[in-house]
Scaffold this motif. Structure first.
Motif, PDB file in Angstrom:
ATOM      1  N   THR A   8       1.031  -1.192  -0.036  1.00  0.00           N
ATOM      2  CA  THR A   8      -0.074   0.000  -0.146  1.00  0.00           C
ATOM      3  C   THR A   8       0.971   1.288   0.078  1.00  0.00           C
ATOM      4  OG1 THR A   8      -1.768  -1.143   1.262  1.00  0.00           O
ATOM      5  CG2 THR A   8      -1.869   1.187   1.412  1.00  0.00           C
ATOM      6  N   PHE A   9       0.467   2.282  -0.511  1.00  0.00           N
ATOM      7  CA  PHE A   9       1.036   3.506  -0.701  1.00  0.00           C
ATOM      8  C   PHE A   9       0.300   4.271   0.416  1.00  0.00           C
ATOM      9  CE2 PHE A   9       2.660   2.052  -4.700  1.00  0.00           C
ATOM     10  CZ  PHE A   9       4.075   2.822  -4.528  1.00  0.00           C
ATOM     11  N   LEU A  10       1.063   5.044   1.263  1.00  0.00           N
ATOM     12  CA  LEU A  10       0.636   5.785   2.391  1.00  0.00           C
ATOM     13  C   LEU A  10       0.751   7.449   2.105  1.00  0.00           C
ATOM     14  CD1 LEU A  10       2.400   3.536   5.064  1.00  0.00           C
ATOM     15  CD2 LEU A  10       0.259   3.553   4.529  1.00  0.00           C
ATOM     16  N   THR A  11      -0.236   8.223   2.446  1.00  0.00           N
ATOM     17  CA  THR A  11       0.114   9.621   2.571  1.00  0.00           C
ATOM     18  C   THR A  11       1.111  10.017   3.500  1.00  0.00           C
ATOM     19  OG1 THR A  11      -1.583   9.918   4.091  1.00  0.00           O
ATOM     20  CG2 THR A  11      -2.320   9.932   2.032  1.00  0.00           C
ATOM     21  N   VAL A  12       1.546  11.242   3.305  1.00  0.00           N
ATOM     22  CA  VAL A  12       2.495  11.776   4.201  1.00  0.00           C
ATOM     23  C   VAL A  12       2.068  11.789   5.733  1.00  0.00           C
ATOM     24  CG1 VAL A  12       3.810  13.976   4.867  1.00  0.00           C
ATOM     25  CG2 VAL A  12       3.889  13.242   2.516  1.00  0.00           C
ATOM     26  N   ALA A  13       0.750  12.155   5.872  1.00  0.00           N
ATOM     27  CA  ALA A  13      -0.024  12.128   7.059  1.00  0.00           C
ATOM     28  C   ALA A  13       0.046  10.574   7.892  1.00  0.00           C
ATOM     29  CB  ALA A  13      -1.390  12.820   6.861  1.00  0.00           C
ATOM     30  N   GLU A  14      -0.062   9.765   7.095  1.00  0.00           N
ATOM     31  CA  GLU A  14      -0.166   8.239   7.361  1.00  0.00           C
ATOM     32  C   GLU A  14       1.179   7.922   7.890  1.00  0.00           C
ATOM     33  OE1 GLU A  14      -3.816   6.774   4.955  1.00  0.00           O
ATOM     34  OE2 GLU A  14      -2.180   6.839   3.993  1.00  0.00           O
ATOM     35  N   VAL A  15       2.063   8.151   7.090  1.00  0.00           N
ATOM     36  CA  VAL A  15       3.383   7.725   7.614  1.00  0.00           C
ATOM     37  C   VAL A  15       3.836   8.524   8.681  1.00  0.00           C
ATOM     38  CG1 VAL A  15       6.007   8.010   6.906  1.00  0.00           C
ATOM     39  CG2 VAL A  15       4.417   7.486   5.001  1.00  0.00           C
ATOM     40  N   ALA A  16       3.477   9.970   8.814  1.00  0.00           N
ATOM     41  CA  ALA A  16       4.130  10.679  10.306  1.00  0.00           C
ATOM     42  C   ALA A  16       3.209   9.904  11.272  1.00  0.00           C
ATOM     43  CB  ALA A  16       3.461  12.243  10.077  1.00  0.00           C
ATOM     44  N   SER A  32      15.278  14.646   1.197  1.00  0.00           N
ATOM     45  CA  SER A  32      16.486  14.310   1.326  1.00  0.00           C
ATOM     46  C   SER A  32      17.030  12.807   0.613  1.00  0.00           C
ATOM     47  CB  SER A  32      16.988  14.275   3.018  1.00  0.00           C
ATOM     48  OG  SER A  32      16.440  12.977   3.287  1.00  0.00           O
ATOM     49  N   GLY A  33      15.947  12.122   0.435  1.00  0.00           N
ATOM     50  CA  GLY A  33      16.260  11.018  -0.397  1.00  0.00           C
ATOM     51  C   GLY A  33      16.285   9.796   0.638  1.00  0.00           C
ATOM     52  N   GLU A  34      16.186  10.221   1.943  1.00  0.00           N
ATOM     53  CA  GLU A  34      16.198   9.178   2.733  1.00  0.00           C
ATOM     54  C   GLU A  34      14.934   8.029   2.862  1.00  0.00           C
ATOM     55  OE1 GLU A  34      17.778   9.970   6.952  1.00  0.00           O
ATOM     56  OE2 GLU A  34      17.999  12.023   6.176  1.00  0.00           O
ATOM     57  N   LEU A  35      13.951   8.526   2.466  1.00  0.00           N
ATOM     58  CA  LEU A  35      12.624   7.897   2.361  1.00  0.00           C
ATOM     59  C   LEU A  35      12.052   8.092   0.907  1.00  0.00           C
ATOM     60  CD1 LEU A  35      10.955   6.274   4.066  1.00  0.00           C
ATOM     61  CD2 LEU A  35       9.582   8.392   4.555  1.00  0.00           C
ATOM     62  N   PRO A  36      12.366   6.856   0.065  1.00  0.00           N
ATOM     63  CA  PRO A  36      11.838   6.955  -1.078  1.00  0.00           C
ATOM     64  C   PRO A  36      10.265   7.228  -1.311  1.00  0.00           C
ATOM     65  CG  PRO A  36      12.548   4.848  -0.637  1.00  0.00           C
ATOM     66  CD  PRO A  36      12.682   5.616   0.429  1.00  0.00           C
ATOM     67  N   ALA A  37       9.888   8.045  -2.209  1.00  0.00           N
ATOM     68  CA  ALA A  37       8.391   8.437  -2.448  1.00  0.00           C
ATOM     69  C   ALA A  37       8.217   8.688  -3.829  1.00  0.00           C
ATOM     70  CB  ALA A  37       8.099   9.782  -1.605  1.00  0.00           C
ATOM     71  N   VAL A  40       2.288  12.305  -6.547  1.00  0.00           N
ATOM     72  CA  VAL A  40       1.144  12.067  -7.278  1.00  0.00           C
ATOM     73  C   VAL A  40       0.538  13.483  -7.155  1.00  0.00           C
ATOM     74  CG1 VAL A  40      -1.198  11.003  -7.295  1.00  0.00           C
ATOM     75  CG2 VAL A  40       0.760   9.987  -6.326  1.00  0.00           C
ATOM     76  N   GLY A  41       0.564  14.225  -8.487  1.00  0.00           N
ATOM     77  CA  GLY A  41      -0.146  15.640  -8.445  1.00  0.00           C
ATOM     78  C   GLY A  41       0.971  16.363  -7.410  1.00  0.00           C
ATOM     79  N   ARG A  42       0.367  17.199  -6.738  1.00  0.00           N
ATOM     80  CA  ARG A  42       1.346  17.940  -5.834  1.00  0.00           C
ATOM     81  C   ARG A  42       1.629  17.264  -4.568  1.00  0.00           C
ATOM     82  NH1 ARG A  42      -1.296  23.541  -5.256  1.00  0.00           N
ATOM     83  NH2 ARG A  42       0.729  23.901  -4.151  1.00  0.00           N
ATOM     84  N   SER A  43       1.013  16.099  -4.208  1.00  0.00           N
ATOM     85  CA  SER A  43       1.547  15.287  -3.085  1.00  0.00           C
ATOM     86  C   SER A  43       2.172  14.093  -3.012  1.00  0.00           C
ATOM     87  CB  SER A  43      -0.082  14.854  -2.456  1.00  0.00           C
ATOM     88  OG  SER A  43      -0.719  14.166  -3.325  1.00  0.00           O
ATOM     89  N   PHE A  44       2.886  13.629  -2.262  1.00  0.00           N
ATOM     90  CA  PHE A  44       3.623  12.488  -2.250  1.00  0.00           C
ATOM     91  C   PHE A  44       2.996  11.125  -1.647  1.00  0.00           C
ATOM     92  CE2 PHE A  44       6.781  15.971  -2.168  1.00  0.00           C
ATOM     93  CZ  PHE A  44       7.576  15.667  -3.127  1.00  0.00           C
ATOM     94  N   ARG A  45       3.401  10.001  -2.135  1.00  0.00           N
ATOM     95  CA  ARG A  45       3.078   8.848  -1.506  1.00  0.00           C
ATOM     96  C   ARG A  45       4.375   7.757  -1.304  1.00  0.00           C
ATOM     97  NH1 ARG A  45      -0.859  11.270  -1.310  1.00  0.00           N
ATOM     98  NH2 ARG A  45      -3.178  11.049  -2.188  1.00  0.00           N
ATOM     99  N   VAL A  46       4.277   7.260  -0.124  1.00  0.00           N
ATOM    100  CA  VAL A  46       5.511   6.660   0.360  1.00  0.00           C
ATOM    101  C   VAL A  46       4.751   5.309   0.493  1.00  0.00           C
ATOM    102  CG1 VAL A  46       6.927   5.960   2.215  1.00  0.00           C
ATOM    103  CG2 VAL A  46       6.118   8.324   1.636  1.00  0.00           C
ATOM    104  N   HIS A  47       5.570   4.323  -0.053  1.00  0.00           N
ATOM    105  CA  HIS A  47       5.269   2.757  -0.008  1.00  0.00           C
ATOM    106  C   HIS A  47       5.382   2.373   1.344  1.00  0.00           C
ATOM    107  CE1 HIS A  47       5.091  -1.516  -1.047  1.00  0.00           C
ATOM    108  NE2 HIS A  47       4.268  -1.117  -2.000  1.00  0.00           N
ATOM    109  N   VAL A  51       8.897   2.383   4.302  1.00  0.00           N
ATOM    110  CA  VAL A  51       8.806   3.077   5.724  1.00  0.00           C
ATOM    111  C   VAL A  51       9.243   1.854   6.555  1.00  0.00           C
ATOM    112  CG1 VAL A  51       7.401   3.834   7.643  1.00  0.00           C
ATOM    113  CG2 VAL A  51       6.881   4.256   5.250  1.00  0.00           C
ATOM    114  N   GLU A  52       8.913   0.534   6.362  1.00  0.00           N
ATOM    115  CA  GLU A  52       9.403  -0.651   7.126  1.00  0.00           C
ATOM    116  C   GLU A  52      10.978  -0.678   6.977  1.00  0.00           C
ATOM    117  OE1 GLU A  52       7.117  -4.086   6.232  1.00  0.00           O
ATOM    118  OE2 GLU A  52       5.156  -3.071   6.780  1.00  0.00           O
ATOM    119  N   GLU A  53      11.427  -0.558   5.837  1.00  0.00           N
ATOM    120  CA  GLU A  53      13.002  -0.671   5.567  1.00  0.00           C
ATOM    121  C   GLU A  53      13.512   0.488   6.284  1.00  0.00           C
ATOM    122  OE1 GLU A  53      13.505  -0.948   1.336  1.00  0.00           O
ATOM    123  OE2 GLU A  53      12.341  -2.782   1.243  1.00  0.00           O
TER     124      GLU A  53
END
Length: 66
Positions: A8-16, A32-37, A40-47, A51-53
């Motif tokens: 699942t891809f998570l929103t920034v708020a969900e990751v936070a 910074s590239g530490e967390l790949p994302a 999508v449009g103007r927002s980011f999604r993180v797998h 996050v687990e890695e």
């Protein structure tokens, strides 16, 4: 399209919420590239696997501290 086992891809708020940090901290990790994302449009999604890695690689072992 995507299969059910791809995670699942998570929103920034969900990751936070998951990491118990602020959204700004997540944005800093993404920029910074530490967390790949993906953007999508103007927002980011993180797998969720990313996050687990990240959390797994960030474990601090006080016994091995120098």
């Amino acid at each position: 399209m995507a299969s059910n086992d791809s995670g699942t891809f998570l929103t920034v708020a969900e990751v936070a919420d998951l990491m118990r940090v602020s959204k700004m901290t997540v944005y800093r990790l993404v920029h910074s590239g530490e967390l790949p994302a993906v953007r999508v449009g103007r927002s980011f999604r993180v797998h969720e696997q990313a996050v687990e890695e990240y959390l797994g690689a960030s474990i601090y072992n006080a016994d091995q501290a120098g």
